[in-house]
Design a protein around this motif. Structure first.
Motif, PDB file in Angstrom:
ATOM      1  N   PHE A 189       0.853  -1.189   0.000  1.00 12.97           N
ATOM      2  CA  PHE A 189       0.000   0.000   0.000  1.00 12.97           C
ATOM      3  C   PHE A 189       0.890   1.239   0.000  1.00 12.97           C
ATOM      4  O   PHE A 189       1.945   1.266   0.653  1.00 12.97           O
ATOM      5  N   GLY A 190       0.472   2.277  -0.726  1.00 11.50           N
ATOM      6  CA  GLY A 190       1.181   3.547  -0.717  1.00 11.50           C
ATOM      7  C   GLY A 190       2.625   3.445  -1.154  1.00 11.50           C
ATOM      8  O   GLY A 190       3.484   4.197  -0.655  1.00 11.50           O
ATOM      9  N   GLY A 191       2.919   2.515  -2.061  1.00 13.89           N
ATOM     10  CA  GLY A 191       4.282   2.348  -2.536  1.00 13.89           C
ATOM     11  C   GLY A 191       5.182   1.569  -1.607  1.00 13.89           C
ATOM     12  O   GLY A 191       6.394   1.468  -1.838  1.00 13.89           O
ATOM     13  N   VAL A 192       4.630   0.987  -0.550  1.00 11.32           N
ATOM     14  CA  VAL A 192       5.411   0.214   0.415  1.00 11.32           C
ATOM     15  C   VAL A 192       4.988  -1.248   0.353  1.00 11.32           C
ATOM     16  O   VAL A 192       3.794  -1.557   0.309  1.00 11.32           O
ATOM     17  N   THR A 193       5.969  -2.146   0.350  1.00  7.72           N
ATOM     18  CA  THR A 193       5.710  -3.590   0.328  1.00  7.72           C
ATOM     19  C   THR A 193       6.081  -4.195   1.673  1.00  7.72           C
ATOM     20  O   THR A 193       7.184  -3.964   2.187  1.00  7.72           O
ATOM     21  N   TYR A 194       5.157  -4.955   2.234  1.00 10.36           N
ATOM     22  CA  TYR A 194       5.349  -5.574   3.545  1.00 10.36           C
ATOM     23  C   TYR A 194       5.337  -7.094   3.423  1.00 10.36           C
ATOM     24  O   TYR A 194       4.530  -7.657   2.678  1.00 10.36           O
ATOM     25  N   THR A 195       6.205  -7.746   4.192  1.00 11.41           N
ATOM     26  CA  THR A 195       6.157  -9.194   4.337  1.00 11.41           C
ATOM     27  C   THR A 195       5.906  -9.507   5.810  1.00 11.41           C
ATOM     28  O   THR A 195       6.650  -9.041   6.683  1.00 11.41           O
ATOM     29  N   THR A 196       4.865 -10.273   6.073  1.00  9.04           N
ATOM     30  CA  THR A 196       4.458 -10.564   7.449  1.00  9.04           C
ATOM     31  C   THR A 196       4.578 -12.049   7.746  1.00  9.04           C
ATOM     32  O   THR A 196       4.025 -12.888   7.031  1.00  9.04           O
ATOM     33  N   LYS A 197       5.300 -12.349   8.818  1.00 11.14           N
ATOM     34  CA  LYS A 197       5.403 -13.720   9.319  1.00 11.14           C
ATOM     35  C   LYS A 197       4.536 -13.830  10.568  1.00 11.14           C
ATOM     36  O   LYS A 197       4.579 -12.968  11.445  1.00 11.14           O
ATOM     37  N   VAL A 198       3.747 -14.893  10.657  1.00  8.65           N
ATOM     38  CA  VAL A 198       2.806 -15.079  11.765  1.00  8.65           C
ATOM     39  C   VAL A 198       3.223 -16.267  12.617  1.00  8.65           C
ATOM     40  O   VAL A 198       3.535 -17.339  12.101  1.00  8.65           O
ATOM     41  N   GLU A 199       3.224 -16.063  13.925  1.00  9.42           N
ATOM     42  CA  GLU A 199       3.463 -17.152  14.884  1.00  9.42           C
ATOM     43  C   GLU A 199       2.327 -17.155  15.893  1.00  9.42           C
ATOM     44  O   GLU A 199       1.988 -16.111  16.456  1.00  9.42           O
ATOM     45  N   ARG A 200       1.729 -18.308  16.103  1.00 10.81           N
ATOM     46  CA  ARG A 200       0.660 -18.418  17.106  1.00 10.81           C
ATOM     47  C   ARG A 200       1.262 -18.859  18.440  1.00 10.81           C
ATOM     48  O   ARG A 200       1.959 -19.876  18.507  1.00 10.81           O
ATOM     49  N   MET A 201       0.972 -18.092  19.482  1.00 13.38           N
ATOM     50  CA  MET A 201       1.473 -18.403  20.820  1.00 13.38           C
ATOM     51  C   MET A 201       0.287 -18.888  21.653  1.00 13.38           C
ATOM     52  O   MET A 201      -0.573 -18.097  22.062  1.00 13.38           O
ATOM     53  N   PHE A 202       0.241 -20.189  21.880  1.00 13.79           N
ATOM     54  CA  PHE A 202      -0.915 -20.806  22.514  1.00 13.79           C
ATOM     55  C   PHE A 202      -0.896 -20.610  24.032  1.00 13.79           C
ATOM     56  O   PHE A 202       0.162 -20.640  24.669  1.00 13.79           O
ATOM     57  N   ASN A 203      -2.099 -20.419  24.608  1.00 16.20           N
ATOM     58  CA  ASN A 203      -2.282 -20.324  26.055  1.00 16.20           C
ATOM     59  C   ASN A 203      -1.435 -19.221  26.691  1.00 16.20           C
ATOM     60  O   ASN A 203      -1.030 -19.326  27.850  1.00 16.20           O
ATOM     61  N   LEU A 204      -1.169 -18.156  25.952  1.00 16.97           N
ATOM     62  CA  LEU A 204      -0.394 -17.049  26.508  1.00 16.97           C
ATOM     63  C   LEU A 204      -1.249 -16.199  27.440  1.00 16.97           C
ATOM     64  O   LEU A 204      -0.771 -15.652  28.420  1.00 16.97           O
ATOM     65  N   MET A 205      -2.537 -16.097  27.121  1.00 18.47           N
ATOM     66  CA  MET A 205      -3.472 -15.400  28.011  1.00 18.47           C
ATOM     67  C   MET A 205      -4.457 -16.416  28.593  1.00 18.47           C
ATOM     68  O   MET A 205      -4.593 -17.527  28.057  1.00 18.47           O
ATOM     69  N   PRO A 206      -5.132 -16.079  29.690  1.00 14.65           N
ATOM     70  CA  PRO A 206      -6.083 -17.016  30.285  1.00 14.65           C
ATOM     71  C   PRO A 206      -7.180 -17.418  29.302  1.00 14.65           C
ATOM     72  O   PRO A 206      -7.703 -16.589  28.561  1.00 14.65           O
ATOM     73  N   VAL A 207      -7.525 -18.698  29.312  1.00 13.49           N
ATOM     74  CA  VAL A 207      -8.585 -19.228  28.447  1.00 13.49           C
ATOM     75  C   VAL A 207      -9.931 -19.058  29.146  1.00 13.49           C
ATOM     76  O   VAL A 207     -10.042 -19.225  30.364  1.00 13.49           O
ATOM     77  N   GLY A 208     -10.969 -18.718  28.380  1.00 15.81           N
ATOM     78  CA  GLY A 208     -12.303 -18.629  28.943  1.00 15.81           C
ATOM     79  C   GLY A 208     -12.856 -17.220  28.902  1.00 15.81           C
ATOM     80  O   GLY A 208     -12.306 -16.330  28.243  1.00 15.81           O
ATOM     81  N   ALA A 209     -13.941 -17.005  29.638  1.00 15.68           N
ATOM     82  CA  ALA A 209     -14.665 -15.738  29.575  1.00 15.68           C
ATOM     83  C   ALA A 209     -14.495 -14.879  30.824  1.00 15.68           C
ATOM     84  O   ALA A 209     -15.031 -13.768  30.880  1.00 15.68           O
ATOM     85  N   THR A 210     -13.735 -15.357  31.802  1.00 15.75           N
ATOM     86  CA  THR A 210     -13.567 -14.596  33.042  1.00 15.75           C
ATOM     87  C   THR A 210     -12.921 -13.246  32.775  1.00 15.75           C
ATOM     88  O   THR A 210     -11.813 -13.172  32.226  1.00 15.75           O
TER      89      THR A 210
END
Length: 230
Positions: A189-210
């Motif tokens: 976008f806007g003349g700039v090219t981005y490359t994005t690498k994604v890593e999923r970090m499991f259980n980093l925050m509390p699970v659930g609705a609390t």
């Protein structure tokens, strides 16, 4: 009919070039860590939405990303590359939410809030305000106790205006995954090219609705995006 008319109007306005600040796009970062866990500094993986509940900070843009991505102008241009932009005509309804990233600054209001633009950068967010869609709030970790420069995003998918923009069922997980799908790989976008690498970090925050806003459960996963300018 109303949505069709809006799309036509948005398409016409989309030809107006967006003003992009002049910045030097570096390829490497001086950061020593991708991010610091907010909890370690007394912070939280939930922002403060009021009433003792919060929304999950479920995406982090790594401090190892190109420095220009981590500036205010940089994150806006990157957001446009992955399908988000400023709010409709710059109008924001509702109070800003704060977050404590454990960096020594305490609770700080969001830097900005960006919404899905449906391919019409700068004006397509008017459609999102009408029919709902993805959006995120931005927080920067740059305090004296944890200066990673990383950006923490509170991402969620919301309902349309008739539902008062409430979050859709499973909207925090759904919003995060939709953003990942839009960001991963190479975008421009806007003349700039981005490359994005994604890593999923499991259980980093509390699970659930609390403690989660609207009582919507989260799966505990945080996506780490490392974004480089090519």
């Amino acid at each position: 009919m109303m949505i069709t008319t809006l799309l036509v109007a948005v398409g016409a306005l989309a030809t107006v070039p967006a003003a992009i600040a002049s910045v030097v796009y570096a390829r490497s970062s001086k950061a020593t860590k991708a991010f610091f866990n907010p909890v370690d500094g007394g912070g939280s993986w939930l922002n403060n939405a009021g009433g003792g509940v919060g929304e999950p900070l479920n995406v982090v843009i790594s401090g190892f990303s190109s420095p220009a991505v981590l500036t205010n102008d940089g994150i806006l241009n990157y957001a446009r590359a992955i399908g988000f932009s400023e709010e409709c005509f710059g109008i924001h309804l509702g109070d800003p939410m704060s977050a404590d990233l454990g960096d020594g600054h305490g609770a700080v209001n969001q830097t900005m809030e960006l919404r899905q633009d449906f391919g019409f950068a700068g004006v397509g967010t008017c459609l999102e305000s009408l029919v709902g869609g993805n959006h995120f709030r931005v927080y920067r970790q740059n305090g004296p106790k944890a200066n990673s420069g990383a950006l923490f995003l509170a991402v969620s998918k919301e309902q349309d205006v008739t539902e008062h923009h409430n979050i859709v069922p499973d909207g925090y997980n759904v919003g995060r995954d939709a953003l990942i799908a839009s960001a991963e790989g190479t975008k421009r976008f806007g003349g700039v090219t981005y490359t994005t690498k994604v890593e999923r970090m499991f259980n980093l925050m509390p699970v659930g609705a609390t403690g989660v806003n609207h009582g919507i459960a989260v799966d505990g996963t945080v996506a780490l995006l490392t974004v480089h300018i090519d």
